[in-house]
Design an enzyme around this catalytic site. Structure first.
Site, PDB file in Angstrom:
ATOM      1  N   TRP A   1      -3.936   6.175   2.697  1.00  0.00           N
ATOM      2  CA  TRP A   1      -5.322   5.707   2.850  1.00  0.00           C
ATOM      3  C   TRP A   1      -5.989   6.501   3.959  1.00  0.00           C
ATOM      4  CZ3 TRP A   1      -2.746   2.353  -0.209  1.00  0.00           C
ATOM      5  CH2 TRP A   1      -3.478   1.552  -1.081  1.00  0.00           C
TER       6      TRP A   1
ATOM      7  N   ARG B   1      -5.294 -12.824   0.123  1.00  0.00           N
ATOM      8  CA  ARG B   1      -5.959 -11.637  -0.439  1.00  0.00           C
ATOM      9  C   ARG B   1      -7.325 -12.041  -1.010  1.00  0.00           C
ATOM     10  NH1 ARG B   1      -4.857  -6.511   0.125  1.00  0.00           N
ATOM     11  NH2 ARG B   1      -5.519  -6.130  -1.995  1.00  0.00           N
TER      12      ARG B   1
ATOM     13  N   TRP C   1     -10.414 -10.390   5.299  1.00  0.00           N
ATOM     14  CA  TRP C   1     -11.461 -10.065   6.272  1.00  0.00           C
ATOM     15  C   TRP C   1     -12.434 -11.229   6.497  1.00  0.00           C
ATOM     16  CZ3 TRP C   1     -11.068  -5.792   9.225  1.00  0.00           C
ATOM     17  CH2 TRP C   1     -10.247  -4.766   8.767  1.00  0.00           C
TER      18      TRP C   1
ATOM     19  N   ASP D   1     -13.061  -5.140   3.209  1.00  0.00           N
ATOM     20  CA  ASP D   1     -13.364  -5.410   1.800  1.00  0.00           C
ATOM     21  C   ASP D   1     -14.081  -6.724   1.456  1.00  0.00           C
ATOM     22  OD1 ASP D   1     -11.703  -3.279   2.148  1.00  0.00           O
ATOM     23  OD2 ASP D   1     -10.164  -3.943   0.766  1.00  0.00           O
TER      24      ASP D   1
ATOM     25  N   TYR E   1       0.836  -1.222   0.000  1.00  0.00           N
ATOM     26  CA  TYR E   1       0.000   0.000   0.000  1.00  0.00           C
ATOM     27  C   TYR E   1       0.863   1.261   0.000  1.00  0.00           C
ATOM     28  CZ  TYR E   1      -3.231  -3.537   1.889  1.00  0.00           C
ATOM     29  OH  TYR E   1      -3.978  -4.662   2.108  1.00  0.00           O
TER      30      TYR E   1
ATOM     31  N   TRP F   1      -8.664   5.958   6.387  1.00  0.00           N
ATOM     32  CA  TRP F   1      -8.798   5.592   7.812  1.00  0.00           C
ATOM     33  C   TRP F   1      -7.475   5.104   8.384  1.00  0.00           C
ATOM     34  CZ3 TRP F   1     -12.041   0.942  10.005  1.00  0.00           C
ATOM     35  CH2 TRP F   1     -11.783  -0.241   9.315  1.00  0.00           C
ATOM     36  N   ASP F   2      -6.562   4.621   7.516  1.00  0.00           N
ATOM     37  CA  ASP F   2      -5.217   4.296   8.004  1.00  0.00           C
ATOM     38  C   ASP F   2      -4.573   5.544   8.591  1.00  0.00           C
ATOM     39  OD1 ASP F   2      -5.958   2.442   5.778  1.00  0.00           O
ATOM     40  OD2 ASP F   2      -4.088   1.460   6.308  1.00  0.00           O
TER      41      ASP F   2
ATOM     42  N   GLY G   1     -13.857  -0.667   4.395  1.00  0.00           N
ATOM     43  CA  GLY G   1     -12.570  -0.978   5.027  1.00  0.00           C
ATOM     44  C   GLY G   1     -12.449  -2.458   5.344  1.00  0.00           C
TER      45      GLY G   1
ATOM     46  N   TYR H   1       0.535  -0.915  -7.226  1.00  0.00           N
ATOM     47  CA  TYR H   1      -0.828  -1.019  -6.698  1.00  0.00           C
ATOM     48  C   TYR H   1      -1.839  -0.805  -7.818  1.00  0.00           C
ATOM     49  CZ  TYR H   1      -4.945  -0.580  -3.797  1.00  0.00           C
ATOM     50  OH  TYR H   1      -6.171  -0.797  -3.235  1.00  0.00           O
TER      51      TYR H   1
ATOM     52  N   GLU I   1      -0.303  -7.011   9.039  1.00  0.00           N
ATOM     53  CA  GLU I   1      -1.584  -6.377   8.717  1.00  0.00           C
ATOM     54  C   GLU I   1      -2.712  -7.135   9.433  1.00  0.00           C
ATOM     55  OE1 GLU I   1      -2.340  -6.590   4.536  1.00  0.00           O
ATOM     56  OE2 GLU I   1      -3.985  -5.145   4.593  1.00  0.00           O
TER      57      GLU I   1
HETATM   58  C1  9WN Z   1      -8.422  -1.211  -0.702  1.00  0.00           C
HETATM   59  C2  9WN Z   1      -4.817   0.061   3.430  1.00  0.00           C
HETATM   60  C3  9WN Z   1      -6.163  -0.569   3.133  1.00  0.00           C
HETATM   61  C4  9WN Z   1      -7.119  -0.537   4.343  1.00  0.00           C
HETATM   62  C5  9WN Z   1      -8.357  -1.409   4.126  1.00  0.00           C
HETATM   63  C6  9WN Z   1      -7.923  -2.797   3.709  1.00  0.00           C
HETATM   64  C7  9WN Z   1      -7.061  -2.711   2.442  1.00  0.00           C
HETATM   65  C8  9WN Z   1      -7.313  -1.895   0.093  1.00  0.00           C
HETATM   66  C9  9WN Z   1      -6.810  -3.110  -0.669  1.00  0.00           C
HETATM   67  O1  9WN Z   1      -5.931  -1.918   2.690  1.00  0.00           O
HETATM   68  O2  9WN Z   1      -7.858  -2.225   1.387  1.00  0.00           O
HETATM   69  O3  9WN Z   1      -8.805  -0.020  -0.098  1.00  0.00           O
HETATM   70  O4  9WN Z   1      -6.205  -2.892  -1.725  1.00  0.00           O
HETATM   71  O5  9WN Z   1      -7.012  -4.232  -0.235  1.00  0.00           O
HETATM   72  O6  9WN Z   1      -9.020  -3.616   3.521  1.00  0.00           O
HETATM   73  O7  9WN Z   1      -9.121  -1.450   5.313  1.00  0.00           O
HETATM   74  O8  9WN Z   1      -7.512   0.775   4.580  1.00  0.00           O
HETATM   75  O9  9WN Z   1      -4.260  -0.499   4.583  1.00  0.00           O
END
Ligand code: 9WN
Length: 475
Positions: A52, A231, A392, A197, A48, A54-55, A195, A102, A435
């Site tokens: 992001w 994933r 999740w 997913d 990532y 909420w991160d 969040g 990404y 994570e």
């Molecule tokens: C899509 C960054 C994010 C979190 C999410 C988590 C994951 C992204 C992904 O990663 O989502 O937004 O590509 O899987 O599910 O909660 O904010 O850590």
């Protein structure tokens, strides 16, 4: 930042933490420093590489213990990309991210910049949003600054004055565009917005989405994890990308999406976080001396949210359920969101609180006999869609544990909260800053050096346990 960490541990006024925890604090500080992109923090180094929403809020909660100014900057940077509608985008894309790291990246979302509501680009943003933890983080920054010197307090108050109107606009957006029914519940258009997913929460609503013609797409995410099973599956990704295509086709226009989109869901976890964030916003409103009118507005949103959530309670399952607006029915899945949502929204009756705690401690969640640590799996092992390794659909997530811990403290359940804090810290200290974790073996999964995992560790170890929140139960 290491020196800041050392200083913070040394100046810890409420007693010494153990050497093991001191080391954990130092490690968390190093992770946040490595992921620091100068004013904002990537969610994780490889998987990532962007900011992001909420991160960033969780990251600010952790940074608040090291450097309140830097914590404030994290949110300032994010809110600089707020849309004219008040929406805070779920991703702000890093123009310097390595190519092919990404997907879908900035190029895919560049269309969002064409919306008259979008902020100036580059950097580009997505046009989705994520749960609004931000006001909670802002309050945390202010509380941390309160323990520092006069200068830090003055700067934090100034920051609150600056960010308050932006937070108000963000919550107003959620209360209006995302809740035209005035139900108190937030509508999401995409599982990414939740969040959580690929949670089985969304299986029912996603199954009804018919996929049209779509070009092939890369799964860059899979190169960053040990096994693809960690994933979401390709059947899920196909739907994610199809929904993105429809959102783009609707020009990212809220009303057009509401009219035509096949995935339209009231998300109880998102809605509950908004209630808690509105409570935090009320405290911020007091600090900045906001008008009575605005305070009443925010209070009204929080009250409406609690009522809306109450209507989602399912007596048989003992859980709060998401609602599929397209199918006009609740989404029946046994996930952590079901009891976390009312706990996070707070002010539950004694009877409801007891029901929630018994669900949390039951074999369906944290009381399952085979768990490595007594922490609730994201999906109940008793749910059909449960998979202990898949994202999740079963693993335990440190940020969810943080939300539960925070809410239990607010509810006056300090002992129960402490069990979560200890187990979660033990999990991370034994198996790293992952994570998420396999619930039965404790194996770290997904990304490592995940920023928000480091951040919640800092809050768990450096926040002042003497600041006992008031129990705010409803009568
Ligand atoms: C899509 C960054 C994010 C979190 C999410 C988590 C994951 C992204 C992904 O990663 O989502 O937004 O590509 O899987 O599910 O909660 O904010 O850590």
């Amino acid at each position: 930042m290491v020196t800041q960490v050392e200083r913070r541990v040394r100046t810890h006024s409420w007693g010494k933490i153990s050497e093991e925890h001191e080391e954990l604090v130092a490690q968390a500080g190093r992770i946040l420093r490595r992921n620091d992109m100068g004013g904002w923090t990537r969610a994780a180094p490889w998987l990532y590489p962007h900011q992001w929403s909420w991160d960033s809020a969780f990251i600010a909660v952790g940074l608040a213990h090291l450097d309140t100014r830097r914590a404030a900057q994290e949110l300032r940077t994010l809110f600089a990309h707020q849309w004219k509608t008040g929406k805070v985008p779920h991703i702000v894309f890093n123009p310097k991210a390595p190519p092919h790291s990404y997907y879908p990246g900035a190029d895919h979302w560049a269309c969002a910049a064409a919306s008259p509501d979008a902020p100036l680009a580059p950097p580009y943003t997505s046009c989705l949003c994520q749960p609004p933890v931000h006001a909670i983080a802002v309050l945390r920054i202010w509380q941390a600054a309160e323990r520092e010197d006069e200068k830090a307090r003055a700067e934090a108050t100034e920051f609150l004055r600056e960010i308050y109107p932006r937070l108000l606009a963000w919550h107003r957006y959620l209360a209006t565009f995302r809740d035209p029914e005035r139900s108190g519940l937030v509508t999401i258009y995409h599982p990414w917005a939740s969040g959580t997913d690929n949670s089985p929460r969304w299986d029912g609503a996603l199954a009804a989405v018919e996929i049209g013609e779509m070009s092939t797409y890369p799964r860059y995410d899979l190169q960053h994890v040990a096994e693809p099973s960690e994933r979401p599956a390709s059947t899920e990704y196909d739907r994610y990308l199809w929904l993105v295509k429809l959102i783009k086709r609707a020009g990212c226009d809220e009303r057009a999406i509401y009219r035509s989109h096949p995935f339209l869901v009231k998300d109880v976890l998102f809605s509950a976080i908004l209630v808690a964030a509105n409570d935090a916003l009320l405290e911020i409103a007091e600090v900045v001396e906001a008008s009575d009118e605005e305070r009443e507005l925010v209070e009204g949103w929080a009250g409406r949210g609690r009522k809306g959530l109450e209507k989602c309670w399912d007596e048989k399952l003992n859980l709060c359920l998401d609602y599929d607006l397209r199918a006009d029915k609740p989404l029946r899945a046994r996930t952590v969101a079901g009891f976390a949502a009312p706990l996070i929204a707070g002010r539950q009756s004694l009877e409801r609180l007891a029901a929630l705690l018994s669900e949390l401690d039951s074999p369906a969640f944290a009381g399952h006999p085979n768990l490595r640590w007594p922490l609730p799996p994201s999906t109940s092992p008793k749910e059909r869609g449960f998979d202990p390794r898949s994202y999740w659909r079963g693993p335990t997530w440190p940020v969810i544990n943080w939300l539960l811990w925070y809410s239990l403290l607010q509810a006056g359940e300090a002992e129960r909260a402490e069990l979560i804090r200890r187990a979660a810290l033990d999990q991370i200290s034994s198996n790293g800053f992952a994570e998420y974790f396999e619930p039965f073996t404790g194996e770290p999964l997904g990304s490592n050096s995940q920023s928000w995992t480091a951040a919640v560790v800092l809050d768990w170890l450096l926040s002042d346990p003497l600041r006992k929140p008031q129990s705010k139960r409803s009568e």
